[in-house]
Design an enzyme around this catalytic site. Structure first.
Site, mmCIF file in Angstrom:
data_model
loop_
_atom_site.group_PDB
_atom_site.id
_atom_site.type_symbol
_atom_site.label_atom_id
_atom_site.label_comp_id
_atom_site.label_asym_id
_atom_site.label_seq_id
_atom_site.Cartn_x
_atom_site.Cartn_y
_atom_site.Cartn_z
ATOM 1 N N LYS A 1 -11.992 3.756 1.024
ATOM 2 C CA LYS A 1 -10.822 3.028 0.552
ATOM 3 C C LYS A 1 -11.322 1.823 -0.249
ATOM 4 O O LYS A 1 -11.327 0.686 0.222
ATOM 5 C CB LYS A 1 -9.957 2.594 1.751
ATOM 6 C CG LYS A 1 -8.602 2.060 1.390
ATOM 7 C CD LYS A 1 -7.788 1.809 2.664
ATOM 8 C CE LYS A 1 -6.420 1.251 2.325
ATOM 9 N NZ LYS A 1 -5.609 1.015 3.532
ATOM 10 N N GLU B 1 0.833 -1.203 0.000
ATOM 11 C CA GLU B 1 0.000 0.000 0.000
ATOM 12 C C GLU B 1 0.867 1.252 0.000
ATOM 13 O O GLU B 1 0.542 2.244 -0.668
ATOM 14 C CB GLU B 1 -0.918 0.023 1.227
ATOM 15 C CG GLU B 1 -1.978 -1.049 1.204
ATOM 16 C CD GLU B 1 -2.836 -1.006 2.441
ATOM 17 O OE1 GLU B 1 -4.032 -0.692 2.316
ATOM 18 O OE2 GLU B 1 -2.308 -1.293 3.554
#
Length: 129
Positions: free
Chosen positions: A108, A31
């Site tokens: 997200k 990420e």
């Protein structure tokens, strides 16, 4: 409901919805390395009657400038948690003099969940002390 001649209206809101920015937030190394898209929904609570009465942008919140400042936070220094990101975004909103409270949702949609899902959202509401 109170009108402009009577004073502040508690229900006045300005919202920016679906604002997109790429960030490197999350706890997983991938990420941080690859980044991903985040989607923001922000609602500001303020009295808009002075701006409406004077037809004056300086008496409200310039939502274009706000959007730019929010994107800078998402694109900026990474954090592990979207809860932390949401707090930073709320702080940007509350830095506007006329804002009394803000609701911030951080989406997200590409969160690393190994199951089918539509979205992950953290929503916070903050107000001036």
């Amino acid at each position: 409901m109170t009108g402009a001649a009577d004073g502040a209206v508690a229900g006045d809101r300005i919202s920016v919805r679906g604002l997109r920015a790429r960030g490197r937030h999350g706890v997983l190394p991938a990420e941080r390395e690859l980044g991903q898209e985040f989607v923001l929904d922000v609602t500001l609570f303020l009295d808009t009657s002075p701006a409406a009465a004077a037809d004056d942008l300086t008496k409200t919140v310039h939502y274009g400038e706000l959007a730019e400042d929010l994107v800078k936070v998402v694109e900026g220094e990474p954090v592990d948690l979207i809860e932390t990101l949401a707090q930073r975004l709320a702080d940007v909103c509350l830095a506007r003099e006329r804002v009394t409270a803000a609701e911030v949702s951080v989406h997200k949609p590409a969160a690393p969940i190994p199951l089918p899902f539509d979205d992950v959202v953290v929503t916070i509401t903050r107000s001036r002390a």
